[in-house]
Write a protein that holds these residues in place. Structure first.
Motif, PDB file in Angstrom:
ATOM      1  N   GLN A 212     -16.459  -3.361  -5.747  1.00  0.00           N
ATOM      2  CA  GLN A 212     -15.033  -3.535  -6.031  1.00  0.00           C
ATOM      3  C   GLN A 212     -14.797  -3.725  -7.520  1.00  0.00           C
ATOM      4  OE1 GLN A 212     -12.947  -6.375  -3.552  1.00  0.00           O
ATOM      5  NE2 GLN A 212     -11.440  -6.784  -5.153  1.00  0.00           N
ATOM      6  N   LEU A 213     -15.654  -4.509  -8.173  1.00  0.00           N
ATOM      7  CA  LEU A 213     -15.536  -4.701  -9.621  1.00  0.00           C
ATOM      8  C   LEU A 213     -15.774  -3.393 -10.361  1.00  0.00           C
ATOM      9  CD1 LEU A 213     -17.519  -8.045 -10.084  1.00  0.00           C
ATOM     10  CD2 LEU A 213     -15.031  -7.752 -10.100  1.00  0.00           C
ATOM     11  N   ASP A 214     -16.604  -2.535  -9.791  1.00  0.00           N
ATOM     12  CA  ASP A 214     -17.008  -1.259 -10.388  1.00  0.00           C
ATOM     13  C   ASP A 214     -17.700  -1.460 -11.727  1.00  0.00           C
ATOM     14  OD1 ASP A 214     -17.389   1.469 -10.345  1.00  0.00           O
ATOM     15  OD2 ASP A 214     -15.487   1.931 -11.335  1.00  0.00           O
ATOM     16  N   CYS A 215     -18.437  -2.589 -11.859  1.00  0.00           N
ATOM     17  CA  CYS A 215     -19.244  -2.780 -13.060  1.00  0.00           C
ATOM     18  C   CYS A 215     -20.498  -1.918 -12.932  1.00  0.00           C
ATOM     19  CB  CYS A 215     -19.608  -4.246 -13.249  1.00  0.00           C
ATOM     20  SG  CYS A 215     -20.444  -4.994 -11.833  1.00  0.00           S
ATOM     21  N   ASP A 216     -21.107  -1.611 -14.063  1.00  0.00           N
ATOM     22  CA  ASP A 216     -22.305  -0.770 -14.064  1.00  0.00           C
ATOM     23  C   ASP A 216     -23.580  -1.598 -13.972  1.00  0.00           C
ATOM     24  OD1 ASP A 216     -21.029   1.959 -14.650  1.00  0.00           O
ATOM     25  OD2 ASP A 216     -20.160   0.663 -16.169  1.00  0.00           O
ATOM     26  N   PHE A 217     -23.526  -2.799 -14.531  1.00  0.00           N
ATOM     27  CA  PHE A 217     -24.625  -3.749 -14.459  1.00  0.00           C
ATOM     28  C   PHE A 217     -24.046  -5.138 -14.198  1.00  0.00           C
ATOM     29  CE2 PHE A 217     -25.944  -0.432 -17.509  1.00  0.00           C
ATOM     30  CZ  PHE A 217     -27.120   0.003 -16.916  1.00  0.00           C
ATOM     31  N   TYR A 218     -24.817  -5.951 -13.467  1.00  0.00           N
ATOM     32  CA  TYR A 218     -24.378  -7.314 -13.166  1.00  0.00           C
ATOM     33  C   TYR A 218     -25.621  -8.193 -13.140  1.00  0.00           C
ATOM     34  CZ  TYR A 218     -21.785 -11.087 -10.836  1.00  0.00           C
ATOM     35  OH  TYR A 218     -21.179 -12.288 -10.526  1.00  0.00           O
ATOM     36  N   ALA A 219     -25.608  -9.289 -13.913  1.00  0.00           N
ATOM     37  CA  ALA A 219     -26.784 -10.143 -14.061  1.00  0.00           C
ATOM     38  C   ALA A 219     -26.467 -11.566 -13.623  1.00  0.00           C
ATOM     39  CB  ALA A 219     -27.245 -10.142 -15.525  1.00  0.00           C
TER      40      ALA A 219
END
Length: 408
Positions: A212-219
């Protein structure tokens, strides 16, 4: 599960510090661990301890199943499409450095831009400084409003067609600001940029959906979400991870090794060289089960209620200044008490059994923007109560009285 039942599952809270019942208000630095997580770690070491992926014996199979099962639990917890998109790391810092070193250095060059905010933790700032130095890219910062929030208009004005990376925290560990990641990702993608989200302060406290956020990377890290230290995860869109080269080399991440050339395993294992953090993954999976049973929506609601109550009660303390927005904030309050140094505030509070954080919180550029050298911070989690806030406020009043008397 009631709040009282939740608290009873955290053995460390049932103790006295300096003659007072412990009030732990430093969960933004590291959360406490519930009995189910402690027992999962104990059970793994007592019954299943072995290396993963390599052995065909029973213990090796059990350990492998537990490790890869933990990966799938992480996938479900943040709603990634595939377990191949979940890379186990030592924590948020390692995950961000992996993206900076492997992806960013390969796509950034002279004239390209990396966009950040002034509220970033050093772990989401220094790696990008190093990328800029190595590639000739330029660092740009989205301006903040006086209360620490950012406006989408300023996001639009900062990100350009030259932007390659937007690296931003979901929740500020100082200001409690919750950034509009979905809108920022939409703007960034319109310009062809990729988005990395520092989820260290969001993942433990709210429901996260990376699709949903459509982020490419998440840490994010395990130790801030009731899990063990030394374990975290990087989510990356599969097509991006497949383009990236590993930055650690050795056993387990290889496919074929010759004397002069080697090839890598497929995702996610090409990024997990050497013996992985098996017990950490097991503990992280247990933490995810624990949080999921309570419900992330319930946790977020509880913490926001505590933050609102803390804001109201702390605002009544004379000479106390609170930083960040007054509403729609995460469960932490960062403050200063008159001219008393934050370390002195924290020391006096500790004498009353109240544990808070004091310092620059790994955000020195933000401290300078706030025109302070340091701040104190009280951060809340699912095991905190309004009684904890009352204890905090009483201790702050005692602290002020103590220093007023000392100066007088």
């Amino acid at each position: 599960m009631s709040l009282l039942q939740v608290r009873e599952l955290f053995p460390i809270l049932n103790q006295e510090v300096n003659g007072h019942p412990l009030v732990y208000l430093d969960s933004a630095a590291s959360s406490q661990k519930p009995t189910p997580v402690i027992e999962a770690l104990k059970r793994y070491y007592e019954m299943d301890n072995a290396n993963v992926h390599r052995g065909v014996h029973t213990l090796g199979s059990r350990a492998t199943d537990a490790y890869e099962g933990a990966r799938d639990k992480v996938r479900q917890f943040i709603n990634a499409k595939s377990s191949e998109e979940i890379i186990f790391t030592r924590g948020t810092t390692t995950a961000i450095n992996l993206v900076a070193s492997s992806y960013a250095r390969s796509v950034c060059g002279e004239g390209d831009e990396i966009v950040l905010t002034p509220m970033e933790h050093h772990s989401n700032l220094i790696p990008w400084q190093q990328v800029a130095k190595a590639t000739g890219a330029t660092l740009k910062y989205i301006p903040m409003e006086p209360d620490g929030t950012i406006r989408l208009e300023n996001v639009e004005n900062t990100i350009t067609d030259n932007t390659r990376i937007v690296a931003i925290t979901y929740v500020s560990n100082v200001l409690g600001v919750i950034n509009p990641i979905e809108d920022i990702a939409r703007i960034a993608h319109r310009h062809g940029a990729k988005v990395l989200v520092d989820g260290a302060q969001s993942t433990p406290h709210m429901k996260v959906d990376v699709q949903q956020l459509d982020c490419d990377f998440y840490a994010f890290s395990g130790h801030k979400m009731c899990g063990p230290t030394g374990i975290g995860a990087l989510y990356g869109k599969k097509e991006l991870l497949e383009q990236m080269e590993p930055i650690e080399f050795g056993g387990e991440m290889i496919d074929h090794v010759d004397l002069y050339e080697s090839t890598w395993k497929e995702l996610p294992w090409k990024f997990e060289g050497g013996t992985p953090i098996i017990a950490g993954a097991v503990g992280m999976a247990a933490a995810i089960d624990f949080l999921s049973d309570i419900g992330m929506e319930n946790i977020e609601k509880h913490e926001k209620s505590l933050a609102a109550a803390a804001w109201d009660r702390m605002s009544e303390v004379e000479d106390l200044v609170i930083y960040g927005p007054s509403s729609d904030r995460a469960g932490l309050i960062t403050f200063n008490l008159g001219d008393i140094h934050p370390h002195d505030v924290a020391t006096v509070l500790d004498s009353q059994g109240v544990a808070i954080r004091a310092g620059h919180h790994c955000c020195q550029p933000l401290m300078r923007q706030l025109n302070v050298s340091a701040t104190a911070r009280a951060s809340f989690y699912l095991y905190n109560t309004e009684e904890d806030i009352d204890r905090l406020v009483k201790a702050l009043i005692k602290t002020k009285e103590y220093f007023d008397h000392a100066i007088g």
